[in-house]
Design an enzyme around this catalytic site. Structure first.
Site, PDB file in Angstrom:
ATOM      1  N   ASP A  32      -4.561  -6.332  10.776  1.00  6.15           N
ATOM      2  CA  ASP A  32      -3.819  -6.197   9.378  1.00  6.15           C
ATOM      3  C   ASP A  32      -2.682  -7.315   9.294  1.00  6.15           C
ATOM      4  OD1 ASP A  32      -3.735  -5.631   6.830  1.00  6.15           O
ATOM      5  OD2 ASP A  32      -2.598  -3.905   7.276  1.00  6.15           O
ATOM      6  N   HIS A  89       5.533  -8.702  -1.248  1.00  2.89           N
ATOM      7  CA  HIS A  89       5.709  -7.390  -0.522  1.00  2.89           C
ATOM      8  C   HIS A  89       6.422  -7.165   0.608  1.00  2.89           C
ATOM      9  CE1 HIS A  89       3.772  -3.739   1.288  1.00  2.89           C
ATOM     10  NE2 HIS A  89       3.535  -4.419   2.325  1.00  2.89           N
ATOM     11  N   GLU A 101      -2.847   0.070  -0.277  1.00  2.00           N
ATOM     12  CA  GLU A 101      -2.372  -1.323  -0.154  1.00  2.00           C
ATOM     13  C   GLU A 101      -3.428  -2.178  -0.521  1.00  2.00           C
ATOM     14  OE1 GLU A 101      -0.622  -2.085   3.698  1.00  2.00           O
ATOM     15  OE2 GLU A 101       1.117  -1.573   3.218  1.00  2.00           O
ATOM     16  N   GLU A 118      -5.392  -5.397  -0.601  1.00  2.00           N
ATOM     17  CA  GLU A 118      -5.664  -6.542   0.081  1.00  2.00           C
ATOM     18  C   GLU A 118      -6.757  -7.122  -0.032  1.00  2.00           C
ATOM     19  OE1 GLU A 118      -4.533  -5.987   4.245  1.00  2.00           O
ATOM     20  OE2 GLU A 118      -2.920  -4.425   3.770  1.00  2.00           O
ATOM     21  N   ASP A 145      -5.847  -0.895   2.311  1.00  2.00           N
ATOM     22  CA  ASP A 145      -5.383  -0.344   3.605  1.00  2.00           C
ATOM     23  C   ASP A 145      -4.401   0.945   3.325  1.00  2.00           C
ATOM     24  OD1 ASP A 145      -4.347  -0.373   6.266  1.00  2.00           O
ATOM     25  OD2 ASP A 145      -2.587  -1.401   5.739  1.00  2.00           O
ATOM     26  N   ARG A 187       2.932   6.708   4.409  1.00  6.16           N
ATOM     27  CA  ARG A 187       4.259   6.385   4.527  1.00  6.16           C
ATOM     28  C   ARG A 187       5.117   7.074   5.302  1.00  6.16           C
ATOM     29  NH1 ARG A 187       3.077   1.211   3.447  1.00  6.16           N
ATOM     30  NH2 ARG A 187       2.001   1.110   1.428  1.00  6.16           N
ATOM     31  N   GLN A 213       4.371   6.899   8.760  1.00  9.18           N
ATOM     32  CA  GLN A 213       4.720   5.467   9.259  1.00  9.18           C
ATOM     33  C   GLN A 213       6.356   5.386   9.624  1.00  9.18           C
ATOM     34  OE1 GLN A 213       3.622   2.276   6.198  1.00  9.18           O
ATOM     35  NE2 GLN A 213       4.209   0.712   7.364  1.00  9.18           N
ATOM     36  N   LYS A 215      -1.960   4.127   9.639  1.00  5.95           N
ATOM     37  CA  LYS A 215      -2.789   3.278   8.996  1.00  5.95           C
ATOM     38  C   LYS A 215      -4.353   3.534   9.682  1.00  5.95           C
ATOM     39  CE  LYS A 215       0.153   0.439   7.501  1.00  5.95           C
ATOM     40  NZ  LYS A 215      -0.137  -0.432   5.984  1.00  5.95           N
ATOM     41  N   THR A 234      -9.680   2.586   6.050  1.00  2.87           N
ATOM     42  CA  THR A 234      -9.355   1.393   5.512  1.00  2.87           C
ATOM     43  C   THR A 234     -10.605   1.097   4.770  1.00  2.87           C
ATOM     44  OG1 THR A 234      -7.746   0.369   7.254  1.00  2.87           O
ATOM     45  CG2 THR A 234      -8.927  -1.182   5.973  1.00  2.87           C
ATOM     46  N   GLU A 236       6.051   0.277  -3.407  1.00  2.54           N
ATOM     47  CA  GLU A 236       6.665  -0.893  -4.475  1.00  2.54           C
ATOM     48  C   GLU A 236       6.790  -0.436  -5.691  1.00  2.54           C
ATOM     49  OE1 GLU A 236       3.977  -3.498  -2.166  1.00  2.54           O
ATOM     50  OE2 GLU A 236       5.573  -5.021  -2.936  1.00  2.54           O
TER      51      GLU A 236
END
Lengths: 418, 418
Positions: free
Chosen positions: A125, A132, A198, A200, A230, A234, A237, A250, A254, A360
Site C-alpha cells: 500500500d 492526502h 480509504e 484508492e 483500505d 485510526r 494506527q 490495516k 482491504t 480528512e
C-alpha cells in the site's frame, strides 16, 4: 475513441459500466457452475471457461480459464493479453460471425456471484496522494511539517497483508485492537472506535521481475486496475505506527472491486502526473502520461437508509503513478510476482469535498460530516455500507469498475469466545 | 532428556546438530532426484518421499512428501505432526526392526543440495528484542527516548516481503537505493554503503486462523523455527522509513536456515520471557515458558580469509515470544495462513559482545569492529560471508539448525543495463 458496438444490446448504452470498450476480467459462479473466469459485457458475463472448451478462445495449449483466478492468463504474458482482448472484441462486436456460437455462453450478471478475480500474491500500500499526505501530515504535525522530507522524492509505501484482501460485497467486522488516547494512562484492548475507509485504486502486477526495472518496464508489467478500499482503524494506527508503520490497523480487510479493468481499456484515458515540485531522480521519472482520468466517488448508506455521497475525486489527482510505485518497489532488487497488488494510496483532491477518507473529511473527528438523513459521521458506524464507484468517461461510453462495497458488522463481544 | 540413540552412527555424537532428538525438516535434491522433503539425521538425510512410496511413512491418503515444501504436511495439522515425529523416531532409533528397510533411503548430506524448506506465504518481521530496540533507539533518539511508548505493550512488527526470502547459501547482491545523508542537499540513487545483518529466529505458522487467537492457540499453531538473517540497508532505511516503516531497505533478501526445527524438538529448552517492566494486557500475557534457550552466534569471513565471531547471544534474550507476536498479529482479525513466517526481531544481549547487528556492534559506524585478520568493519564489505549459527544444548547432545549463510556480491554497475 467512440463507443464500440456489440451485439449484446445492454453493452451499447452510455450508462453501462461494461461496454465492448471495457471487457474487464472477473471470476464468477452460478448455481450450476464453480468459480471460473468471465468477462463482463453489458449486463452479461461471457463464460471464458466455456468459450475455451468450445474452441472459441484458445490462448494456450493448456486450459487457463477454468480456474477461480486470472493469474494463469497473466502468466502467459503481454502478447497473450493483447491476443485475448482482440479475440473477445471479435467474438462480441456487432456483426460478429461467431455471435450464434458465443451467445449461449453468456450468463446474466444478476444470476452470478462474483469472487476475488485473482490470487493476490503480496500486497503493498502506497501513500502517493499529495493532498492526502498533506492533510494527514497537517493534522498530526502541523501544515509546515506536513509532508515528510522524503515524500517528494520517493513514493512512500509499506507492505500490507495479502491475506486480508476481500472482494466487494464481503462484510467487514469492526476490529478489536490495542488503543491508547493521548491522555490515557495505559493502553486498553477494545473495539476500534475510529474505523475509516480509504479511497484508492489498486494496480495488479501481471509479470514477474527479479531486479530493478525501469518505469517504462513497470508500466508494461501492469495487467490492470481495480478500485480498492483500505479499511483503516485510526485509533489502533495512532498507537502502533511508530516507529515501523501501520500493522494491525490495516490488517482487518482491504476490499477490491470484482472486475480487473485492463490497461488496454484505460489507454484512451491516460493523463500526466502533476508538475513536479522537485525533480525526480532519473530512475523514477515519468516516461509519458502514466495516470488515468478516472472519476471516483464514495457513498455511505446507514443501515436501512439511502446513501449519501461522501466525496468525489479523480485518480489523476495522484502525485505518483502505479508504474513509478512499481519501479521504486524493485530498486532494492525486491522480486515481484504475478498477482502482486499495489494500492495507490488515498486519493484526495484539493477541495474539502474531494477528500478520500473520513479522517480528512471530518478533520480527525472535529468536523463531523452530515449525511442526507441528517445523521452525522466522524468515522464509520456499525451497519454502514460504504461503496466506492469509479468510471473513466469516454465519448458516449464509460469504462466502469463495478462497485467496491462493504458493510460494517459490529465488533465481536468477546473476540476470544469459541 | 539425554541423547536418543540412532542406528545412524553419525547421529550419536555430541557434536552433530542433527541427533535423533532433533529430526528437522528440509527440502533437498541430488543429481538423481528433484527437490523433495527430507529429514536430517546425523550427516544423512532420510528421503521422506521415498519412505512414503515404500510404505514406511503414511501420513495421509495422498502423498505429501514428494513436493519441494513442507506446507502439505503442515496442512495436515498438529496430530499428524506428532504422528510423523513418532514414526520417524521408530524408524531411526537404535534397534529399530525397520532399519534394513530404511537404511537404503538415506542420502549423504554431502551429496545433497538444500532448498527453501517451505513455500513462504507471507512474511512479518518484528522488533521484539529489547536490547536491540534500546540500542537503535539510543543511537537515533538518545537513551532517554530510546524505547517508543508502545514498545512495552505490544510486539511492534511490520509486514515484510515474502518474495525476498532465500535459503542459506544464496548469494546476496548489494542493493541500490535512494540515499540522503543528513548533510546532503538532495537524495541520490547509489549502491547501499551501510549493508548490515540482523540475527533473528524465524517462526513458521503451521495452521491457519481467521480471527483473533489466544497466546496459547498461537503457540499451538507454530510448526517450527529457523535461523533468519534480515539483511538491512541502513542508509536506504534511514531515508525511507518515516512515516510508514522500512520498505526497500529490507526487501533485497532475507536468508533462512535450511532445516525447520520442530517445536517438539525444542520442547526441553523452553524458558520464560524476562520479567515484565509493565504488565501486558491479558490477551498478550505468557501462558507458560514460551521462549527457548538457544545459543546463537554470527561469524564473518572476508573473501579468502578465516571467519571471526562477531557476536554470541541467546534467543531467550527476547522480550516477546513468537506466540505472543502471532497472537498480536491476529488481534485485528488478520487471517494467518500455513507458511507464514515471523521474524523475531534482532536478538541482542545486554553486553556489547552479544549485539545482533553491525549497526549496534559498530555503534552506527563510530566504533568499527576489528576482525581476526586485522581488517575492520563498520558494515559489510563485498565478498564477506556472513553465517548465523544456532544450537540448543542438551545433556550430551545439541539441537542444531544448520548454518544460515550468505556472501555479499558487489552492487551491479548499472542496475538498469540489460
Amino acid at each position: 475513441m467512440p463507443l464500440m458496438k456489440s451485439w449484446v444490446a445492454s453493452a451499447n448504452s452510455a450508462e453501462t459500466p461494461f461496454p465492448l470498450n471495457n471487457l474487464p476480467y472477473g471470476v464468477f459462479s452460478t448455481e450450476d457452475s464453480d468459480p471460473r473466469c468471465g468477462v463482463a459485457i453489458g449486463d452479461m458475463i461471457l463464460d471464458c471457461a466455456a468459450a475455451e472448451e468450445a474452441g472459441l478462445i484458445e490462448l494456450s495449449d493448456e486450459p487457463v480459464f477454468d480456474v477461480p483466478f486470472w493469474n494463469e492468463v497473466m502468466e502467459l504474458g503481454a502478447e497473450a493479453w493483447d491476443a485475448l482482448r482482440a479475440r473477445l472484441i471479435q467474438l462480441l462486436a456487432d456483426g460478429s460471425p461467431e455471435q450464434a456460437a458465443t451467445a449461449p455462453l453468456l450468463v446474466p450478471m444478476a444470476d452470478a456471484t462474483l469472487h476475488l478475480p485473482l490470487l493476490v500474491s503480496e500486497y503493498t500500500d502506497f501513500y502517493a496522494g499529495k493532498n492526502h499526505a498533506f492533510n494527514v501530515g497537517s493534522m498530526f504535525r502541523g501544515p509546515e511539517n506536513a509532508l515528510p522530507p522524503n515524500w517528494l522524492h520517493i513514493p512512500i509505501g509499506y507492505n500490507g497483508r495479502a491475506s486480508s484482501i476481500v472482494v466487494s460485497g464481503t462484510d467487514v467486522r469492526r476490529p478489536w485492537g490495542q488503543l491508547k488516547g493521548p491522555n490515557d494512562e495505559a493502553p486498553r484492548f477494545a473495539p476500534c472506535a475510529r474505523f475509516d475507509l480509504e479511497l484508492e485504486m489498486g494496480a495488479i502486477v501481471g509479470r514477474a521481475s527479479d531486479g530493478p526495472i525501469t518505469v517504462a518496464e513497470a508500466d508494461a508489467n501492469i495487467f490492470g486496475y481495480v478500485l480498492l478500499n483500505d479499511w483503516s482503524a485510526r485509533d489502533i494506527q495512532a498507537w502502533e505506527y511508530q516507529p515501523l508503520g501501520p500493522f494491525q490497523s490495516k490488517a482487518t480487510a482491504t476490499t477490491i472491486s470484482p472486475w480487473i479493468v485492463t490497461k488496454a481499456a484505460l489507454e484512451p484515458f491516460r493523463t500526466n502526473t502533476p508538475a513536479r515540485e522537485k525533480d525526480l531522480l532519473p530512475h523514477l521519472r515519468d516516461c509519458g502520461p502514466m495516470l488515468y482520468d478516472i472519476d471516483l466517488s464514495v457513498t455511505l448508506a446507514p443501515k436501512g437508509k439511502p446513501a449519501t455521497t461522501l466525496t468525489r475525486t479523480n485518480y489523476s489527482a495522484m502525485y505518483y503513478s502505479a508504474a513509478q510505485q512499481l519501479a521504486h518497489h524493485t530498486t532494492s532488487g525486491c522480486p515481484m510476482n504475478v498477482g502482486d497488488l499495489l494500492g495507490s494510496g488515498t486519493i484526495s483532491g484539493e477541495t474539502k469535498e474531494s477528500r478520500g477518507s473520513l479522517l480528512e473529511l471530518s478533520w480527525g473527528g472535529k468536523e463531523p460530516v452530515t449525511l442526507d438523513s441528517g445523521e452525522t459521521r466522524s468515522f464509520l458506524d456499525d451497519g454502514d455500507t460504504l461503496t466506492l464507484h469509479g468510471a473513466a468517461k469516454g465519448d458516449g461510453y464509460q469504462i466502469g469498475f463495478g462497485d467496491c462495497t462493504g458493510t460494517i458488522l459490529p465488533a465481536l463481544t468477546d473476540p476470544y469466545a469459541r
